[in-house]
Design a protein around this motif. Sequence first.
Motif, PDB file in Angstrom:
ATOM      1  N   ASP A 126     -15.914  -3.480  -2.149  1.00  0.00           N
ATOM      2  CA  ASP A 126     -16.539  -3.801  -0.986  1.00  0.00           C
ATOM      3  C   ASP A 126     -16.230  -5.424  -0.416  1.00  0.00           C
ATOM      4  OD1 ASP A 126     -17.910  -1.489  -0.791  1.00  0.00           O
ATOM      5  OD2 ASP A 126     -19.709  -2.283  -1.953  1.00  0.00           O
ATOM      6  N   LYS A 127     -15.047  -5.950  -0.987  1.00  0.00           N
ATOM      7  CA  LYS A 127     -14.281  -7.202  -0.558  1.00  0.00           C
ATOM      8  C   LYS A 127     -13.359  -6.942   0.313  1.00  0.00           C
ATOM      9  CE  LYS A 127     -16.136  -8.846  -4.890  1.00  0.00           C
ATOM     10  NZ  LYS A 127     -17.471  -9.374  -4.438  1.00  0.00           N
ATOM     11  N   ARG A 128     -12.954  -5.856   0.914  1.00  0.00           N
ATOM     12  CA  ARG A 128     -11.917  -5.497   1.924  1.00  0.00           C
ATOM     13  C   ARG A 128     -10.364  -5.637   1.297  1.00  0.00           C
ATOM     14  NH1 ARG A 128     -14.267  -2.802   5.632  1.00  0.00           N
ATOM     15  NH2 ARG A 128     -12.291  -3.077   6.794  1.00  0.00           N
ATOM     16  N   LEU A 129     -10.148  -5.438   0.105  1.00  0.00           N
ATOM     17  CA  LEU A 129      -9.217  -5.640  -0.700  1.00  0.00           C
ATOM     18  C   LEU A 129      -8.226  -4.212  -0.416  1.00  0.00           C
ATOM     19  CD1 LEU A 129      -7.105  -6.655  -2.660  1.00  0.00           C
ATOM     20  CD2 LEU A 129      -8.374  -5.829  -4.607  1.00  0.00           C
ATOM     21  N   SER A 130      -8.979  -3.022  -0.008  1.00  0.00           N
ATOM     22  CA  SER A 130      -8.190  -1.959   0.310  1.00  0.00           C
ATOM     23  C   SER A 130      -7.243  -2.055   1.525  1.00  0.00           C
ATOM     24  CB  SER A 130      -9.191  -0.784   0.419  1.00  0.00           C
ATOM     25  OG  SER A 130      -9.924  -0.286  -0.664  1.00  0.00           O
ATOM     26  N   PRO A 131      -7.774  -2.448   2.488  1.00  0.00           N
ATOM     27  CA  PRO A 131      -7.014  -2.764   3.809  1.00  0.00           C
ATOM     28  C   PRO A 131      -5.896  -3.623   3.514  1.00  0.00           C
ATOM     29  CG  PRO A 131      -9.476  -2.834   4.472  1.00  0.00           C
ATOM     30  CD  PRO A 131      -9.391  -2.733   2.965  1.00  0.00           C
ATOM     31  N   MET A 132      -5.906  -4.456   2.545  1.00  0.00           N
ATOM     32  CA  MET A 132      -4.849  -5.243   2.239  1.00  0.00           C
ATOM     33  C   MET A 132      -3.839  -4.656   1.601  1.00  0.00           C
ATOM     34  SD  MET A 132      -6.864  -8.650   0.852  1.00  0.00           S
ATOM     35  CE  MET A 132      -5.601  -9.768   0.585  1.00  0.00           C
ATOM     36  N   LEU A 133      -4.245  -3.732   0.663  1.00  0.00           N
ATOM     37  CA  LEU A 133      -3.404  -2.798  -0.026  1.00  0.00           C
ATOM     38  C   LEU A 133      -2.517  -1.725   0.620  1.00  0.00           C
ATOM     39  CD1 LEU A 133      -5.950  -1.903  -2.962  1.00  0.00           C
ATOM     40  CD2 LEU A 133      -3.448  -2.956  -3.438  1.00  0.00           C
ATOM     41  N   ILE A 134      -3.370  -1.295   1.741  1.00  0.00           N
ATOM     42  CA  ILE A 134      -2.759  -0.397   2.600  1.00  0.00           C
ATOM     43  C   ILE A 134      -1.941  -0.813   3.462  1.00  0.00           C
ATOM     44  CG2 ILE A 134      -3.109   1.356   4.343  1.00  0.00           C
ATOM     45  CD1 ILE A 134      -6.107   1.834   3.060  1.00  0.00           C
ATOM     46  N   ARG A 135      -1.963  -2.127   3.972  1.00  0.00           N
ATOM     47  CA  ARG A 135      -0.888  -2.772   4.828  1.00  0.00           C
ATOM     48  C   ARG A 135       0.128  -3.030   4.023  1.00  0.00           C
ATOM     49  NH1 ARG A 135      -5.871  -5.566   7.141  1.00  0.00           N
ATOM     50  NH2 ARG A 135      -6.020  -4.992   9.069  1.00  0.00           N
ATOM     51  N   ASP A 192      11.840   0.521  14.453  1.00  0.00           N
ATOM     52  CA  ASP A 192      12.682  -0.385  13.889  1.00  0.00           C
ATOM     53  C   ASP A 192      12.615  -1.280  12.738  1.00  0.00           C
ATOM     54  OD1 ASP A 192      14.688  -2.305  13.897  1.00  0.00           O
ATOM     55  OD2 ASP A 192      14.255  -3.159  15.850  1.00  0.00           O
ATOM     56  N   PRO A 193      13.109  -1.019  11.580  1.00  0.00           N
ATOM     57  CA  PRO A 193      12.850  -1.765  10.425  1.00  0.00           C
ATOM     58  C   PRO A 193      12.752  -3.353  10.701  1.00  0.00           C
ATOM     59  CG  PRO A 193      14.144   0.248   9.869  1.00  0.00           C
ATOM     60  CD  PRO A 193      14.109  -0.054  11.247  1.00  0.00           C
ATOM     61  N   GLU A 194      13.728  -3.782  11.617  1.00  0.00           N
ATOM     62  CA  GLU A 194      13.734  -5.299  11.837  1.00  0.00           C
ATOM     63  C   GLU A 194      12.602  -5.934  12.282  1.00  0.00           C
ATOM     64  OE1 GLU A 194      17.436  -6.376  13.718  1.00  0.00           O
ATOM     65  OE2 GLU A 194      18.495  -5.646  12.076  1.00  0.00           O
ATOM     66  N   GLN A 195      11.837  -5.001  13.094  1.00  0.00           N
ATOM     67  CA  GLN A 195      10.470  -5.614  13.527  1.00  0.00           C
ATOM     68  C   GLN A 195       9.400  -5.620  12.507  1.00  0.00           C
ATOM     69  OE1 GLN A 195       9.015  -3.908  17.220  1.00  0.00           O
ATOM     70  NE2 GLN A 195      11.199  -3.733  18.198  1.00  0.00           N
ATOM     71  N   VAL A 196       9.567  -5.201  11.348  1.00  0.00           N
ATOM     72  CA  VAL A 196       8.762  -5.107  10.273  1.00  0.00           C
ATOM     73  C   VAL A 196       8.654  -6.392   9.576  1.00  0.00           C
ATOM     74  CG1 VAL A 196       7.899  -4.011   8.072  1.00  0.00           C
ATOM     75  CG2 VAL A 196       9.094  -2.642   9.891  1.00  0.00           C
ATOM     76  N   ARG A 197       7.377  -6.819   9.372  1.00  0.00           N
ATOM     77  CA  ARG A 197       7.214  -8.163   8.474  1.00  0.00           C
ATOM     78  C   ARG A 197       7.916  -8.369   7.049  1.00  0.00           C
ATOM     79  NH1 ARG A 197       2.213 -11.697   7.220  1.00  0.00           N
ATOM     80  NH2 ARG A 197       2.833 -12.360   5.187  1.00  0.00           N
ATOM     81  N   GLN A 198       8.879  -9.177   7.008  1.00  0.00           N
ATOM     82  CA  GLN A 198       9.901  -9.084   5.916  1.00  0.00           C
ATOM     83  C   GLN A 198       9.229  -9.607   4.677  1.00  0.00           C
ATOM     84  OE1 GLN A 198      13.070  -8.053   6.507  1.00  0.00           O
ATOM     85  NE2 GLN A 198      12.198  -7.001   8.322  1.00  0.00           N
ATOM     86  N   THR A 199       8.077 -10.134   4.713  1.00  0.00           N
ATOM     87  CA  THR A 199       7.552 -10.975   3.276  1.00  0.00           C
ATOM     88  C   THR A 199       6.145 -10.292   2.858  1.00  0.00           C
ATOM     89  OG1 THR A 199       6.620 -12.640   4.581  1.00  0.00           O
ATOM     90  CG2 THR A 199       8.588 -13.150   3.617  1.00  0.00           C
ATOM     91  N   PRO A 200       5.665 -10.277   1.852  1.00  0.00           N
ATOM     92  CA  PRO A 200       4.536  -9.437   1.365  1.00  0.00           C
ATOM     93  C   PRO A 200       3.271 -10.281   2.033  1.00  0.00           C
ATOM     94  CG  PRO A 200       5.899 -10.062  -0.437  1.00  0.00           C
ATOM     95  CD  PRO A 200       6.627 -10.547   0.687  1.00  0.00           C
ATOM     96  N   TYR A 201       2.316  -9.595   2.419  1.00  0.00           N
ATOM     97  CA  TYR A 201       1.123 -10.267   2.911  1.00  0.00           C
ATOM     98  C   TYR A 201       0.445 -11.192   1.971  1.00  0.00           C
ATOM     99  CZ  TYR A 201       1.052  -7.139   6.736  1.00  0.00           C
ATOM    100  OH  TYR A 201       1.488  -6.293   8.000  1.00  0.00           O
ATOM    101  N   SER A 202      -0.093 -12.449   2.356  1.00  0.00           N
ATOM    102  CA  SER A 202      -0.542 -13.292   1.477  1.00  0.00           C
ATOM    103  C   SER A 202      -1.885 -12.809   0.789  1.00  0.00           C
ATOM    104  CB  SER A 202      -0.572 -14.782   2.000  1.00  0.00           C
ATOM    105  OG  SER A 202      -1.026 -14.635   3.347  1.00  0.00           O
ATOM    106  N   MET A 203      -1.974 -13.213  -0.532  1.00  0.00           N
ATOM    107  CA  MET A 203      -3.231 -12.973  -1.036  1.00  0.00           C
ATOM    108  C   MET A 203      -4.129 -14.160  -1.336  1.00  0.00           C
ATOM    109  SD  MET A 203      -3.071  -9.830  -2.001  1.00  0.00           S
ATOM    110  CE  MET A 203      -3.874  -9.409  -3.660  1.00  0.00           C
TER     111      MET A 203
END
Length: 463
Positions: free
Chosen positions: A224-233, A105-116
């Motif tokens: 090694d600063k965990r930026l990849s998980p943010m990109l993937i999410r 259900d796309p409506e359950q998906v977060r609507q705004t970009p993750y914060s940086m």
Amino acid sequence: MSGFATEKVTEDIAKLKVGGSAPDSSSSTGAAAASATAAMSQVASMKNVNEVKQYIMQQQIAALQKKIKKKEGSETHKFWDTQPMAKKDAVISELVNEAIDKNTDPEQVRQTPYSMPAGFEWCEIDVHDEGELQEFYALLAANYVEDDGGEFRFDYSKEFLMWALTVPNYRKDWHVGVRSPAKDGKPGKLMASITAVPALLQVHGVQMSVVEINFLCVHKKLRDKRLSPMLIREITRRVNLTGRWQAVYTAGALLPGCKARCRYWHRTLQPEKLIEVKFSFLPMGKTMPQHVADLDLPKKPLHAFRSMLESDVSQVTALLNTYLRTLKMSQIFEEHEVSHVLLPRENVMNSYVVQGDDGVITDFASFYNLKSSILKSTKYSELLAVYSYYNVAGSMSYEELVTDLLILAKNQGVDVFNALDLMENQSVFGNLKFGRGDGALQYYVYNWNCAQLTPQEVGLVLV
Ligand code: MYA
């Protein structure tokens, strides 16, 4: 998509902040400077050259071990263990072929970009803008995939990136970048990327609309600063918003949810250059002239291959899909995709057909051009490589088809012909004098559970 614990995201962002995120900022450079000072004082206390040599060797071995450990992956995965992926050692039955997280259900998906972290910004990479394409090219040329020894790094050309990212129905908001904080009124530098393009994937007979994920890249100064998980999410969020829940990707790293482990094989076309740049070695007991003679090829293809034309698209689509559907996991092509992806493009895509007198196309063969930068040679800067793509042999044996591809590649001045051990490729490696590469390439399907596949059951080549 459920399962994205907010606290995990916050923790990942915090790490990025703590690490000193600006490219030219202090803490990573500070740590490097401190360890350089320690190393220098250690070297200064050594008594002779041999001791220094031994120390350097130990450092090199330690660096290599660290790299290998990173590739083979650890037991626990702070990020991947939160994702809808099977655990690393899970044995999945042949009867299982289904989504892991069934929420659609796309409506359950977060609507705004993750914060940086402060100052950092998400951006779209517009490949039609020459300046942005150049920036993307430069990020990858300096920071993308290298071999373990740090001798070679992929050098995707701008034409190649444009081709790979503008397949039919591509979306600009799936070409995601991260910019560093703006400085002196100038926009920040492109420091990381991840891309998705739409595709049709067939797994054990189930066909689904997926995305192919590629070009995950983090600038060396932000590693090694965990930026990849943010990109993937963030890419997952953007894709989920359009109602797609599966993705396919390959990686050298061994991560949870691996569906197939493939390997590159290499057919030398320019032996002297490859040996000089340490891509390969002279076989024991052979002289260079013997080696060159061993690898010689006929001057002209043995069959009447000609370059593929627009008018061949419909027949090639049918020929290719008929073959690909026989495999357990494969890409399925629509005609307009074949037209974009497979028609010849100079220095990017090479595709050939054999057409009988009755007009029927019986054989299709293709490879793509992808150079690597040679990082440690004073004589050569580029390794001219091509990669086997999709092939269907109808009127000839598969070995004859690949022989002709080798000849066509050699006549272009290519140094090495690379092929993964998937589809039918493995069956010709011995006779056609391919050498086994040392790099494995893992195949993954995001949010999909099914039994492990052998390389021969895989009919998908990601560029
Ligand atoms: S594969 C090409 C990958 N790129 C390179 O190898 C270029 C050179 N290397 C780099 O730029 C960085 O080292 C990268 C990691 C970016 C690879 N795929 O940021 P970190 C996990 C997935 O601190 P860094 C390609 O493009 C790692 O296990 N995850 O690390 C396909 C750890 O997680 P966990 C990877 O070294 C990409 C976490 O990242 C990979 O600074 C498919 C550490 O993050 C990798 N290749 O940066 C992406 N390497 O703690 C997945 C490391 O849990 C797409 N990690 O072990 C998923 C589907 C999304 C869409 C879904 C839609 C439905």
